[in-house]
Scaffold this active site. Sequence first.
Site, mmCIF file in Angstrom:
data_model
loop_
_atom_site.group_PDB
_atom_site.id
_atom_site.type_symbol
_atom_site.label_atom_id
_atom_site.label_comp_id
_atom_site.label_asym_id
_atom_site.label_seq_id
_atom_site.Cartn_x
_atom_site.Cartn_y
_atom_site.Cartn_z
ATOM 1 N N GLY A 234 0.401 -1.292 0.052
ATOM 2 C CA GLY A 234 -0.242 -0.099 0.284
ATOM 3 C C GLY A 234 0.287 1.136 -0.269
ATOM 4 O O GLY A 234 0.418 2.069 0.049
ATOM 5 N N CYS A 344 -19.287 3.115 -25.673
ATOM 6 C CA CYS A 344 -20.759 4.011 -25.581
ATOM 7 C C CYS A 344 -21.144 4.311 -24.298
ATOM 8 O O CYS A 344 -22.334 3.641 -23.912
ATOM 9 C CB CYS A 344 -21.475 2.917 -26.208
ATOM 10 S SG CYS A 344 -23.285 4.043 -26.781
ATOM 11 N N TYR A 372 -2.857 -2.362 -12.531
ATOM 12 C CA TYR A 372 -4.610 -2.222 -12.440
ATOM 13 C C TYR A 372 -5.207 -1.937 -13.932
ATOM 14 O O TYR A 372 -6.498 -1.054 -13.831
ATOM 15 C CB TYR A 372 -5.378 -2.085 -11.888
ATOM 16 C CG TYR A 372 -4.354 -2.860 -10.170
ATOM 17 C CD1 TYR A 372 -4.794 -4.023 -9.388
ATOM 18 C CD2 TYR A 372 -4.099 -1.658 -9.448
ATOM 19 C CE1 TYR A 372 -4.770 -4.958 -8.589
ATOM 20 C CE2 TYR A 372 -3.743 -1.875 -8.296
ATOM 21 C CZ TYR A 372 -3.908 -3.456 -7.768
ATOM 22 O OH TYR A 372 -3.034 -4.397 -6.768
#
Length: 426
Positions: A234, A344, A372
């Site tokens: 982290g 879209c 990610y």
Amino acid sequence: MDLDTTLDGDAGGARALRREDLLELAGRHGTPLYVYDATVIRRQMARLREALGGVADVRIHYAAKALTTLPVLELMRRLGCGLDAVSIGELEMGLRAGFAAEEMMFTPNGVAWEEVERAVALGVQVNLDNLPQLEAFGRAFPGRKVCVRINPNIMAGGNRNISVGHSRSKFGISVRRLPELLELVRRERIAVNGVHMHTGSDILDLEVFLQAVDVLLGVAREFPEVEYLDFGSGFKVAYKPGDVQTDMAAFGRALQERVEAFGRVRGRPVAMVFEPGKFLVSEAGHLLVRATVVKAGDAETFVQVDSGLNHLLRPMLYGSYHHIENLSNPEGEERPATVVGYICETDTFATDRPVAQVRAGDVLRFANAGAYGMTMASQYNARVRPAEVLWTGRQGVAIRRRETLEDLLATTLEPGEDALREAAGE
């Protein structure tokens, strides 16, 4: 690709990526394109090892979920990492990348019991975060060592969506349920060899994180056979120029003091495990896109690009910031631009962001795209996922080709004319 010849450290004039390299790679491989700079990964690994250099037994397990492309896993193995996996698929990929079973850890969340059984069969260290499966583990595998994941009930990360150690998180066994955990371990004679926590990403306030460390050490004191303490990861990385990052040196000193004191009380040292993912690969990754249309709106100028949330979901999923640079016109006058994708849906990468003047055809770079990005990419709108390139320090090597329509249809089965007639009510 021969990793033995392309990842030989910094010999032979290795250097970080330059703007010219990125433009050349975009021209050669097309856009959108993910590019990963191995020199940055090596730098981040060196920063982490330096911060923890005073600790006798430190083990770094790369969090595979950040970026699972096989050559990147192979690179992490060559850099001395173990592997932290959250799925059987990641474990199997780890094996294909050359990791030994004992170098991998399985840290699932709410998976089917069959996945736990498979991990045990593979011989990897299992890390469980709930009491029902811990009880089942003790009964199914008597004497088998297991790690327990604790939720310290502390909000240590900057974004609630990626902070996983607070009281409302689904992850871990709440520290408030420690008496139940201890009773279960005693009753089933479960061999707990590790205690784990992961507070989530973007740790900046070291004091808050160290509070969580103290909670974990308090739990570990209840398990005399503990061999290692797993502090997750982290560490905050820089998203913007001049952005504040985790003070790794201060982190290393404070953690070392606590763990050494813990070892003295126990009469023997204990290993420390870390599971960096984003810290190692975020800054190494670049998503290259091409501007397709520059469109004047009523209130803003839209720069439309040949990518979207199907390739980089993070800005839309939880508002992550990715610095945007116009590689083709770096000296252009900065103008506010709302950079949007071609999906879209509303897929906005940046709103009124100052960017060097963008023209149709310009190549833009989205920074911090290593973690990610590709792992969350999809085939939404029947669009293919990008190619990937690894910059070794001397050259850019393709490590994944761009998908094709055949890839989109590869798992489709033809039900047959009769079934389609029935479905259509004919």
